[in-house]
Design a protein around this motif. Structure first.
Motif: not given
Length: 110
Positions: A52-56, A63-64, A69-75, A97-103
């Protein structure tokens, strides 16, 4: 030292990577959504964060943004799970969970 060149990808390519990563992480993400703190899935979260950091970095617009944001949250989730901070892990799980939905929504928009 030269600044690394960021290779941009199309929304279609970024979302294909997001979809494939979400598919691989379906079970651990569902456990989080259900309020669990599945420590046994820490490596999956860590690997997902890298993707997700790479996609970011490479993905366009929202999308990026949501992927980074999801990469940071998973970290943050991995750190909480490693330190056995169950309360923090559950709270971060809600954010993930919210970030996944937004993505997912960002990938579905034109």
């Amino acid at each position: 030292m030269a600044t690394p060149t960021v290779v941009r990808v199309s929304k279609t390519e970024a979302c294909a990577t997001v979809d494939a990563t979400m598919d691989r992480m379906e079970v651990p993400l569902q456990l989080l959504a259900d309020g669990g703190t599945p420590v046994s899935w820490t490596d999956d979260y860590r690997d997902g964060a890298k993707t997700f950091h790479k996609v970011g970095r490479e993905g366009p617009g929202t999308v990026g943004y949501f992927a980074e944001g999801l990469g940071k949250d998973l970290d943050r989730l991995v750190t909480a799970l490693d330190k056995e901070q169950t309360g923090a892990a559950k709270a971060i799980g809600d954010v993930v969970t919210n970030r996944v939905r937004n993505l997912k929504n960002a990938c579905q928009r034109d």
